[in-house]
Design a protein around this motif. Sequence first.
Motif, short mmCIF file in Angstrom:
data_model
loop_
_atom_site.label_atom_id
_atom_site.label_comp_id
_atom_site.label_asym_id
_atom_site.label_seq_id
_atom_site.Cartn_x
_atom_site.Cartn_y
_atom_site.Cartn_z
N GLU A 294 0.83 -1.19 0.00
CA GLU A 294 0.00 0.00 0.00
C GLU A 294 0.87 1.25 0.00
N TYR B 194 -0.88 12.07 0.81
CA TYR B 194 -1.04 10.95 1.74
C TYR B 194 -2.25 10.11 1.38
N ASP C 164 -5.64 8.42 2.46
CA ASP C 164 -6.63 9.00 3.37
C ASP C 164 -6.51 8.49 4.80
N SER C 165 -6.15 7.24 4.96
CA SER C 165 -6.14 6.64 6.29
C SER C 165 -5.07 7.21 7.23
N VAL C 166 -4.10 7.93 6.69
CA VAL C 166 -3.04 8.49 7.55
C VAL C 166 -3.02 10.01 7.55
N LYS C 167 -3.88 10.63 6.79
CA LYS C 167 -3.91 12.10 6.75
C LYS C 167 -4.16 12.66 8.14
N ARG D 136 -2.21 12.39 10.61
CA ARG D 136 -1.45 11.65 11.62
C ARG D 136 0.01 11.45 11.20
N LYS E 244 -2.30 3.42 15.19
CA LYS E 244 -3.41 2.50 15.41
C LYS E 244 -2.95 1.08 15.06
N ASP F 7 -4.18 -0.85 12.96
CA ASP F 7 -4.25 -0.99 11.50
C ASP F 7 -3.00 -0.45 10.80
N ASP F 8 -2.19 0.30 11.52
CA ASP F 8 -0.94 0.80 10.93
C ASP F 8 0.17 -0.24 10.99
#
Length: 120
Positions: free
Chosen positions: A44, A57, A59-62, A64, A84, A86-87
């Motif tokens: 990814e 970035y 979207d899931s890390v924007k 952070r 998280k 999920d990271d």
Amino acid sequence: HLEASGGGSVQTGESLRLSCAASGDTYSNYCMAWFRQTSGKEREWVAAIDSDVRTRYVDSVKGRFTISKDGSGNTLSLQMNSLKPDDTAMYSCAADHVPICGYGLSYEYRGQGTQVTVSS
């Protein structure tokens, strides 16, 4: 040659800073990026920085994660906050000798990864 470091095991909400040491050329005019991969999933794309330091970035890390590089482009960083579970993944850096990190770029140079594990 690209080599990532800085991974580790942390708790949810904690931070890590990844570094990527680039050698063999001056990377100031390169597009550079971070990817991550977990077992059984496709790699990814996480973040990218153009030669003019414009960033983008997934979207899931924007909000952070923050990607940055030094003036020479030979040190790429990824500051990861509010981590998280999920990271959790193997994070690796990549580069291509183009100024803009366009969508779908294949990235000519890819380095070994560093493991990030986030527990709840």
